[in-house]
Design a protein around this motif. Structure first.
Motif, mmCIF file in Angstrom:
data_model
loop_
_atom_site.group_PDB
_atom_site.id
_atom_site.type_symbol
_atom_site.label_atom_id
_atom_site.label_comp_id
_atom_site.label_asym_id
_atom_site.label_seq_id
_atom_site.Cartn_x
_atom_site.Cartn_y
_atom_site.Cartn_z
ATOM 1 N N ALA A 199 65.243 -76.603 -8.514
ATOM 2 C CA ALA A 199 64.079 -76.812 -7.659
ATOM 3 C C ALA A 199 63.346 -75.495 -7.432
ATOM 4 O O ALA A 199 63.864 -74.408 -7.696
ATOM 5 N N GLN A 200 62.117 -75.593 -6.937
ATOM 6 C CA GLN A 200 61.298 -74.424 -6.665
ATOM 7 C C GLN A 200 61.043 -74.273 -5.167
ATOM 8 O O GLN A 200 61.378 -75.158 -4.366
ATOM 9 N N LEU A 201 60.406 -73.141 -4.793
ATOM 10 C CA LEU A 201 60.164 -72.844 -3.379
ATOM 11 C C LEU A 201 58.688 -72.572 -3.144
ATOM 12 O O LEU A 201 58.023 -71.904 -3.944
ATOM 13 N N ALA A 202 58.178 -73.109 -2.041
ATOM 14 C CA ALA A 202 56.810 -72.828 -1.599
ATOM 15 C C ALA A 202 56.848 -72.312 -0.171
ATOM 16 O O ALA A 202 57.685 -72.733 0.636
ATOM 17 N N LEU A 203 55.946 -71.388 0.158
ATOM 18 C CA LEU A 203 55.812 -70.853 1.513
ATOM 19 C C LEU A 203 54.543 -71.449 2.109
ATOM 20 O O LEU A 203 53.455 -71.316 1.525
ATOM 21 N N ASP A 204 54.674 -72.106 3.253
ATOM 22 C CA ASP A 204 53.549 -72.840 3.834
ATOM 23 C C ASP A 204 52.743 -71.971 4.801
ATOM 24 O O ASP A 204 53.283 -71.057 5.428
ATOM 25 N N ASP A 205 51.430 -72.258 4.904
ATOM 26 C CA ASP A 205 50.550 -71.683 5.934
ATOM 27 C C ASP A 205 50.598 -70.160 5.995
ATOM 28 O O ASP A 205 50.644 -69.583 7.083
ATOM 29 N N PHE A 206 50.564 -69.494 4.845
ATOM 30 C CA PHE A 206 50.543 -68.036 4.886
ATOM 31 C C PHE A 206 49.196 -67.553 5.414
ATOM 32 O O PHE A 206 48.146 -68.025 5.004
ATOM 33 N N GLY A 207 49.260 -66.576 6.329
ATOM 34 C CA GLY A 207 48.043 -66.011 6.893
ATOM 35 C C GLY A 207 47.632 -66.635 8.206
ATOM 36 O O GLY A 207 46.544 -66.362 8.708
ATOM 37 N N TYR B 7 55.339 -70.726 -5.056
ATOM 38 C CA TYR B 7 54.002 -71.070 -4.576
ATOM 39 C C TYR B 7 53.840 -70.553 -3.151
ATOM 40 O O TYR B 7 54.791 -70.566 -2.366
ATOM 41 N N VAL B 8 52.631 -70.115 -2.827
ATOM 42 C CA VAL B 8 52.292 -69.752 -1.454
ATOM 43 C C VAL B 8 51.027 -70.510 -1.072
ATOM 44 O O VAL B 8 50.002 -70.400 -1.761
#
Length: 589
Positions: free
Chosen positions: A145-153, A169-170
């Motif tokens: 599986a992969q990882l995404a970071l939500d709501d950056f900024g 992903y970001v």
């Protein structure tokens, strides 16, 4: 009905919102979003998760939502990637469990392709055990599986967490996409974040896309993926394609006119400029005093506790304070005791004069608590006011890139550098466009006769006239110096626009002459050889070059051809001269 009862009765449903590829308009995947019982008080995600927090079943709810999303996704054919949301704490706890609370078994049972699964990390501002989270991320990657970071900024995110976890992903907070077509600072911020993403091998996802203008700008900035109501709304079924309005923008060869800064970027920015003046609390203030202050001002995020000599000795964050204050018997036991009892005795303190370089170091430091609880701003160690993580993140990212050298100081229109870049973008897009080179006739005598102040007024009149007759969303206007302007038209009605601009300017320019000069039809002034002679009123000449795909390969070639057309217009005194490569030229007065 409790959250556990809602889950047990099968009253939760999954909606899917598509993510689109901005280079070709294809559906990349979907984010799974939970919905509660329709018409119920816990029908919205916010209400549902707030109740789960109160009832202590956050983890159970998050795991249940993931299982539900996987089942629904499998039933609909598992097209594209699936993004499932988990908080940092829940992901760490889940991966620490020997059988991952049934999720890994469900993945095997449903025959899911794990390489299409993306865990979207939410609430990452609460990470208090980074090594534990890193182990959890390593486990999901071991399973493919992969990882995404939500709501950056959004003011709570950490550049350091991005660097440590290196997500695939970001997702960039929707604040940066909103109205980006008219905010040059946001364009510069996205450009800076894109460089960071390239460094870490991360794909960026622009969230909150709602208008064609926003989508076109982000597509042209090279952002890989997008999500928002313009591309597709959450629905129970997987989307076959993006919405037509989004596909039309993505597949169009028309490029965006990137907004440019009207003034110079600043190297003298200091943290004092994002300071909020918040009255401090004295050391003898009680918890009741602090609660009263928070109740009086609902916008107050944090307060400093300051001694009589002005030195800060603690910080009280609103959320942390109420987490304690709302506990049973707290008011009775601690209400009259010192507010320092549960305050942060070592808050981040920044001197008001520190600049961007030091602030960047602060953002990547070990201690990230200040992003949520705030920090204290001082002068020579004495308390001045408070700062928030949100303001700090935005200040550093938005002011980092300087744009001043790209703007003309008189009209604040883009200069040579952005003009050249825009021509290159047009050529690379393979679309047809029109390059128009405009300058003034008999401007030097006017400037000599009336002085530079009136001359500047004439230049600004030309700038305003051109802008009034262009579609600023599609047509790029550059001021390359003096009385020389270049317009790059994508508007189909460019012909009418430039003729109307020439006519309007010629009429308005007469108002800058005095009555006697208007009456005699011009002025007596020296020519370039120092000989006095009569000059008619200043007028506008425009040379137009229609650029078809493949006609030119470099921006400099376009600029030279447009300049040649402008010279032809001045020689023929036609007002507008249209050079049509491969066809007879058109001269019109």
């Amino acid at each position: 009905m409790t959250v556990q009862e809602i889950m047990a009765c099968g009253l939760l449903t999954t909606h899917f919102q598509p993510l689109g590829r901005l280079r070709d308009g294809e559906v990349f995947g979907h984010e799974a979003l939970v919905r509660g019982p329709k018409g119920h008080a816990l029908g919205t995600p916010d209400a549902l998760f707030a109740a789960a927090h109160e009832q202590g079943v956050n983890f159970d709810l998050e795991v249940h939502c993931v299982k539900l999303a996987l089942q629904n996704w499998a039933q609909q054919g598992m097209r594209g990637r699936l993004l499932v949301n988990l908080s940092a704490s829940s992901l760490a706890a889940l991966m620490a469990h020997p059988v991952a609370h049934g999720i890994l078994g469900l993945v095997k049972e449903l025959g899911l392709v794990t390489s299409r699964l993306v865990v979207e990390l939410t609430e990452h501002e609460r990470v208090d055990n980074l090594p534990r989270l890193q182990r959890a991320v390593a486990i999901i990657r071991e399973h493919g599986a992969q990882l995404a970071l939500d709501d950056f900024g959004d003011g709570r995110s950490s550049l350091r967490l991005w660097a440590e976890l290196k997500p695939d992903y970001v997702k960039i907070d929707k604040y940066f996409a909103k109205d980006i077509a008219t905010h040059p600072d946001k364009v510069q911020t996205i450009t800076a974040l894109k460089r960071i993403a390239e460094t870490f091998g991360t794909q960026m996802v622009a969230e909150g896309l709602e208008t064609p203008q926003e989508l076109r700008v982000l597509r042209d900035l090279g952002i890989e993926l997008g999500q928002g109501y313009l591309l597709g709304r959450p629905q129970s079924a997987l989307a076959e394609s993006l919405l037509p309005a989004a596909r039309e923008v993505i597949c169009s060869r028309e490029i965006s006119v990137l907004p440019s800064k009207t003034r110079s970027g600043r190297s003298d920015f200091t943290v004092g400029e994002i300071m909020q003046r918040v009255p401090s609390l004295p050391p003898d203030a009680t918890h009741k005093d602090a609660a009263r202050r928070f109740q009086e001002d609902e916008t107050l995020k944090a307060m400093a506790v300051v001694k009589d000599d002005g030195l800060p000795i603690g910080l009280i964050n609103r959320q942390s304070f109420y987490n304690q204050y709302s506990k049973p018997y707290f008011k009775e036991l601690y209400g009259s005791r010192s507010c320092l009892l549960f305050a942060n005795p070592q808050p981040l303190q920044l001197e008001s004069h520190i600049g961007l370089d030091e602030l960047t170091d602060v953002l990547t430091s070990e201690d990230q608590r200040y992003l949520t609880e705030g920090f204290i701003i001082t002068k020579d160690g004495a308390y001045l006011g408070m700062g928030t993580g949100e303001r700090l993140v935005r200040a550093v990212t938005e002011l980092r890139i300087e744009a001043a050298r790209h703007a003309n100081p008189l009209t604040f229109l883009p200069g040579n550098i952005p003009l050249t870049l825009h021509i290159a973008r047009l050529l690379n897009s393979g679309s047809a466009f029109v390059a128009c080179y405009a300058d003034l006739n008999h401007f030097k005598p006017f400037n000599d006769y009336y002085g530079y102040w009136r001359g500047d007024e004439m230049i600004r009149l030309l700038s305003n006239t051109l802008q009034a007759h262009c579609d600023v969303r599609r047509d790029f206007i550059g001021h390359v110096g003096g009385d020389d302007f270049v317009i790059l038209f994508q508007s189909e009605d460019w012909h009418e626009r430039i003729y109307a601009a020439v006519s309007a300017f010629n009429d308005k320019a007469l108002t800058l002459y005095d009555a006697a000069s208007r009456q005699q039809g011009g002025i007596e002034a020296e020519d370039r050889d120092g000989v006095m002679r009569f000059f008619p009123p200043t007028t506008l000449s425009a040379g137009v070059m229609q650029v078809r795909p493949g006609t030119f390969t470099r921006a400099e070639m376009v600029a030279s051809a447009a300049a040649a057309a402008k010279h032809k217009a001045k020689q023929l005194q036609t007002g507008v001269y249209v050079d049509q490569p491969g066809a007879a030229s058109l001269q019109t007065g």
